[in-house]
Design an enzyme around this catalytic site. Structure first.
Site, PDB file in Angstrom:
ATOM      1  N   HIS A  84       0.805  -1.222   0.000  1.00 38.35           N
ATOM      2  CA  HIS A  84       0.000   0.000   0.000  1.00 38.35           C
ATOM      3  C   HIS A  84       0.841   1.277   0.000  1.00 38.35           C
ATOM      4  CE1 HIS A  84      -3.473   2.406   0.228  1.00 38.35           C
ATOM      5  NE2 HIS A  84      -4.186   1.728   1.112  1.00 38.35           N
TER       6      HIS A  84
ATOM      7  N   ASP B  19     -10.597  -3.908 -18.275  1.00 37.51           N
ATOM      8  CA  ASP B  19     -10.877  -4.873 -19.334  1.00 37.51           C
ATOM      9  C   ASP B  19      -9.552  -5.336 -19.946  1.00 37.51           C
ATOM     10  OD1 ASP B  19     -11.607  -6.300 -21.562  1.00 37.51           O
ATOM     11  OD2 ASP B  19     -12.768  -4.685 -22.496  1.00 37.51           O
TER      12      ASP B  19
END
Length: 464
Positions: free
Chosen positions: A163, A385
């Site tokens: 993170h 995608d």
């Protein structure tokens, strides 16, 4: 009733994927927002994809692996390793070693996960396998990828990020680059910007006049959540009807001013406090994530973050109240506190946090009697995608902060099995507390007693 879904995952040995071309060898310092203690952990994200018979893309593993290697050329810091410098300062040693990649197969179909994919996910540890030694803070890979092919021809992409390197928006920016390359692009649309000096402490550090109670040193005399070994996991769906039902409980002067985040965060904080039943004088904290970028709206940006910046660019403002105040007051009390806390964050607040990190040794935000909510509805996980279309689910794999369950929840965009768009919120609470949480929330999903002319709203619904 059917038991929890179980399946077998067969994994090939994990391998390092280096950048596809030579990259600079240098030391790049993180910002003083990046390297605070509360971000020194790996956060998992999961994407479920259906079979794409129209595109006939074939095997997703080599497609994503090759695109990943190409994306690591402009994003070469991800291929390095973290080092700790003087004063606990973190920096990336850009070594070009690469990120971890695992190829796997599972004897399960996507439809076996149910009509509505939502956390908690069964066998999550198998879908994002913790390769031994890979979850350290220093000297470990900064990204882990796992592509798991499903029996139906679909696949699951698990990603685990250190993170300190990026926030949700930064991770999506990188994954978008990978997805564009996987679909045949010559280069990513957005050029990455390091620019970590933008959120680095001043010299000398001079924190502003902010209380920064999110970093209070609070003794854990009663336990953060008790017990930690008997936790119930459940997700809750909030569509338009649920949001309107809750909003009807606010006073008129707050109904139009409270954002959906204010509303749901105040609701979750109040219901969770009632469910945990702390002593009335216990101080409870509601930590909000405020995106300095403006959440995609430049007019609301706190700091002028350049396009392409993929570091952490948010603050942890906190609302504070006693458990007695939260439980005795109507919902508007909690919602108003959340709204006020968010309103504190401006350019000076961000600079003050960076300065405080240097002066106080990069403290962890307090998790004692605290709860954190992060809104990822605009992060873009649902738009990724890789050539198989948009995911059936995309976003955080679970709630929690590092290894601490129950301390954090995400607001995740979601379309349920009935085709309704809304938000799904994963919750983790002790079993009996979860029952009380649902009971309390049902009260606030019914019309307020003083206004019986309100539309009849449904009680709480799961995302199923």
């Amino acid at each position: 009733m059917a038991g929890p879904l179980k399946f077998t995952v067969r994994r090939k040995p994990a391998a390092l994927v280096p950048p596809a071309a030579p990259t600079p060898r240098e030391l790049k310092r993180l910002s003083d927002i990046d390297d605070q203690d509360g971000l020194r952990f790996h956060i998992p994200v999961i994407q479920f994809y259906r079979r794409s018979s129209a595109l006939m893309m074939g095997d997703p593993a080599p497609v994503i692996r090759d695109a990943l290697a190409r994306a690591l050329v402009p994003y070469y810091p991800f291929a390095g390793r973290l080092r700790e410098l003087h004063g606990r300062k973190l920096a990336v040693e850009c070594t070009g070693e690469g990120v971890l990649f695992t190829e796997a197969d599972a004897d399960v179909r996507l439809d076996h996960f149910g009509d509505a994919l939502q956390p908690p996910f069964p066998c999550l540890d198998e879908l994002i396998f913790d390769v031994p030694g890979s979850s350290e803070v220093l000297g470990a890979p900064l990204l882990l990828f796992q592509v798991t092919r499903l029996a139906c021809g679909g696949f699951v992409l698990g990603v685990r990020l250190h993170h300190t390197m990026a926030d949700a928006q930064g991770l999506v920016q990188f994954l978008t680059a990978v997805s564009e390359l996987a679909r045949g692009a010559e280069a990513p649309t957005v050029r990455p910007v390091w620019g970590r000096a933008l959120l680095t402490a001043r010299d000398p550090p001079r924190p502003g006049p902010f209380a920064h109670r999110e970093y209070d040193d609070v003794p854990d005399t009663h336990g953060t959540i008790v017990p930690l070994d008997d936790m119930a996991h459940r997700s809750f769906f909030f569509g338009k009807r649920e949001v309107n039902a809750v909003r009807a409980h606010l006073p008129l002067n707050l109904r139009s001013r409270a954002t959906r985040f204010d509303l749901l965060t105040g609701l979750l904080w109040r219901c969770r406090t009632v469910a945990l039943a702390p002593d009335a004088d216990e101080v409870m904290r509601m930590i909000c994530i405020v995106n300095a970028r403006g959440g995609g709206n430049k007019s609301r940006a706190v700091v002028d973050i350049p396009e392409g910046y993929y570091g952490n660019a948010f603050a942890f403002p906190v609302a504070v109240a006693t458990a007695g105040e939260l439980c005795a007051n109507p919902l508007g009390f909690a919602v108003d506190l959340v709204k006020r806390a968010k309103g504190e964050v401006d350019v000076e607040y961000m600079r003050s946090v960076a300065d405080l990190m240097v002066l106080r040794g990069r403290p962890h935000f307090t998790v004692v009697r605290a709860y954190l909510v992060s809104d990822v509805t605009k992060a873009g996980f649902g738009d990724l995608d890789f050539g198989w279309g948009k995911p059936a689910y995309g976003g955080p794999a679970k709630g929690g902060v590092g290894a601490i369950p129950g301390v954090a929840s995400f607001l995740i965009p979601f379309r349920n099995a009935k085709g309704e768009d809304g938000i799904v919120v994963p919750m983790c609470l002790p079993g009996p507390a979860m029952d009380r949480f649902v009971e309390e929330m049902n009260k606030l999903l019914a019309p307020p007693k003083q206004d019986q002319q309100q539309e009849a709203f449904p009680v709480i619904r799961s995302a199923l």
